[in-house]
Design a protein around this motif. Structure first.
Motif, PDB file in Angstrom:
ATOM      1  N   MET A   1      36.537  34.455  46.279  1.00 27.03           N
ATOM      2  CA  MET A   1      36.994  33.413  45.357  1.00 27.03           C
ATOM      3  C   MET A   1      36.574  33.760  43.935  1.00 27.03           C
ATOM      4  N   THR A   2      37.444  33.470  43.014  1.00 28.99           N
ATOM      5  CA  THR A   2      37.166  33.750  41.610  1.00 28.99           C
ATOM      6  C   THR A   2      37.317  32.473  40.809  1.00 28.99           C
ATOM      7  N   VAL A   3      36.453  32.303  39.857  1.00 28.35           N
ATOM      8  CA  VAL A   3      36.599  31.176  38.945  1.00 28.35           C
ATOM      9  C   VAL A   3      37.783  31.478  38.033  1.00 28.35           C
ATOM     10  N   ARG A   4      38.792  30.635  38.087  1.00 29.23           N
ATOM     11  CA  ARG A   4      40.005  30.910  37.319  1.00 29.23           C
ATOM     12  C   ARG A   4      39.939  30.205  35.968  1.00 29.23           C
ATOM     13  N   PRO A   5      40.313  30.917  34.950  1.00 29.66           N
ATOM     14  CA  PRO A   5      40.317  30.278  33.631  1.00 29.66           C
ATOM     15  C   PRO A   5      41.461  29.283  33.537  1.00 29.66           C
ATOM     16  N   MET A   6      41.342  28.353  32.632  1.00 29.44           N
ATOM     17  CA  MET A   6      42.411  27.418  32.402  1.00 29.44           C
ATOM     18  C   MET A   6      43.509  28.102  31.604  1.00 29.44           C
ATOM     19  N   VAL A   7      44.704  28.045  32.123  1.00 33.84           N
ATOM     20  CA  VAL A   7      45.839  28.598  31.387  1.00 33.84           C
ATOM     21  C   VAL A   7      46.695  27.419  30.953  1.00 33.84           C
ATOM     22  N   ASN A   8      46.912  27.318  29.672  1.00 34.74           N
ATOM     23  CA  ASN A   8      47.774  26.254  29.181  1.00 34.74           C
ATOM     24  C   ASN A   8      48.694  26.829  28.117  1.00 34.74           C
ATOM     25  N   ARG A   9      49.448  25.962  27.494  1.00 32.61           N
ATOM     26  CA  ARG A   9      50.427  26.429  26.523  1.00 32.61           C
ATOM     27  C   ARG A   9      49.771  27.242  25.405  1.00 32.61           C
ATOM     28  N   ASP A  10      48.548  26.862  25.044  1.00 27.51           N
ATOM     29  CA  ASP A  10      47.886  27.553  23.940  1.00 27.51           C
ATOM     30  C   ASP A  10      47.373  28.926  24.336  1.00 27.51           C
ATOM     31  N   SER A  11      47.021  29.096  25.593  1.00 30.37           N
ATOM     32  CA  SER A  11      46.398  30.355  25.983  1.00 30.37           C
ATOM     33  C   SER A  11      47.302  31.238  26.844  1.00 30.37           C
ATOM     34  N   GLN A  12      48.524  30.754  27.124  1.00 34.14           N
ATOM     35  CA  GLN A  12      49.437  31.520  27.987  1.00 34.14           C
ATOM     36  C   GLN A  12      49.642  32.940  27.462  1.00 34.14           C
ATOM     37  N   VAL A  65      24.032  36.341  26.694  1.00 32.02           N
ATOM     38  CA  VAL A  65      23.171  35.598  27.607  1.00 32.02           C
ATOM     39  C   VAL A  65      23.253  36.295  28.953  1.00 32.02           C
ATOM     40  N   VAL A  66      22.168  36.206  29.686  1.00 32.25           N
ATOM     41  CA  VAL A  66      22.152  36.736  31.044  1.00 32.25           C
ATOM     42  C   VAL A  66      22.125  35.538  31.984  1.00 32.25           C
ATOM     43  N   HIS A  67      23.185  35.451  32.793  1.00 32.37           N
ATOM     44  CA  HIS A  67      23.309  34.317  33.700  1.00 32.37           C
ATOM     45  C   HIS A  67      22.674  34.678  35.041  1.00 32.37           C
ATOM     46  N   ARG A  68      21.559  34.006  35.347  1.00 35.85           N
ATOM     47  CA  ARG A  68      20.860  34.279  36.614  1.00 35.85           C
ATOM     48  C   ARG A  68      21.010  33.142  37.613  1.00 35.85           C
ATOM     49  N   HIS A  69      21.310  31.956  37.123  1.00 33.05           N
ATOM     50  CA  HIS A  69      21.353  30.776  37.952  1.00 33.05           C
ATOM     51  C   HIS A  69      22.155  29.721  37.211  1.00 33.05           C
ATOM     52  N   PRO A  70      22.921  28.888  37.837  1.00 34.15           N
ATOM     53  CA  PRO A  70      23.158  28.788  39.286  1.00 34.15           C
ATOM     54  C   PRO A  70      24.154  29.839  39.770  1.00 34.15           C
ATOM     55  N   PRO A  71      24.301  29.955  41.082  1.00 35.64           N
ATOM     56  CA  PRO A  71      25.244  30.923  41.639  1.00 35.64           C
ATOM     57  C   PRO A  71      26.665  30.675  41.150  1.00 35.64           C
ATOM     58  N   VAL A  72      27.446  31.730  41.037  1.00 39.45           N
ATOM     59  CA  VAL A  72      28.846  31.629  40.644  1.00 39.45           C
ATOM     60  C   VAL A  72      29.669  32.179  41.808  1.00 39.45           C
ATOM     61  N   PRO A  73      30.672  31.412  42.259  1.00 38.90           N
ATOM     62  CA  PRO A  73      31.464  31.877  43.409  1.00 38.90           C
ATOM     63  C   PRO A  73      32.059  33.256  43.164  1.00 38.90           C
ATOM     64  N   GLY A  74      31.907  34.149  44.103  1.00 40.45           N
ATOM     65  CA  GLY A  74      32.524  35.459  44.012  1.00 40.45           C
ATOM     66  C   GLY A  74      31.808  36.423  43.097  1.00 40.45           C
ATOM     67  N   LYS A  75      30.630  36.063  42.607  1.00 44.92           N
ATOM     68  CA  LYS A  75      29.935  36.904  41.644  1.00 44.92           C
ATOM     69  C   LYS A  75      28.548  37.272  42.130  1.00 44.92           C
TER      70      LYS A  75
END
Ligand code: ZN
Length: 133
Positions: A1-12, A65-75
């Motif tokens: 599983m991957t955290v999916r970014p929000m895609v909208n009209r502005d970022s398409q 930044v170094v992200h150590r916690h909390p867990p991220v799905p698929g990472k």
């Protein structure tokens, strides 16, 4: 599983770009100002006439930044997340891969790469760039 970014009209356009192997930066067609993150209106002249440039895909670490916690799905942790100053003069957030949390440093040159997740989604990731001669 991957955290999916929000895609909208502005970022398409941005996600269309990563899918095509391009790092796109929003640019105002009225005044030429570049901006990130993308938005509907230009912050310089308030125009709604949006275009984009294709970035060279190089930049340097402004901060991180170094992200150590909390867990991220698929990472696997830790994840190194940097604020990257692009050569085009905008700053964007990105995940840095193949650089450990001990190696990452401010000013490190990076180059974008594209991590294809599926037909819909390609994520930009950043790798260490070769030092400029
Ligand atoms: Zn403008």
């Amino acid at each position: 599983m991957t955290v999916r970014p929000m895609v909208n009209r502005d970022s398409q356009f941005f996600w269309d770009g990563t899918r095509a192997g391009e790092l796109r930066i929003q640019r105002c067609n009225a005044c030429g100002a570049r901006r990130f993150p993308p938005g509907p209106a230009c912050q310089s002249c308030d125009a709604y006439d949006r275009g984009y440039d294709v970035a060279a895909g190089t930049g340097t670490v402004f901060s991180y930044v170094v992200h150590r916690h909390p867990p991220v799905p698929g990472k696997e942790l830790p994840i190194v997340i940097a604020l990257i100053d692009l050569d085009e003069g905008v700053r964007m957030v990105g995940e840095v891969v193949d650089v450990s949390d001990e190696e990452i440093e401010i000013g490190m040159p990076l180059r974008v790469d594209f991590n294809r997740i599926d037909d819909e989604l390609t994520l930009p990731v950043w790798r260490r760039a070769e030092e400029m001669p």
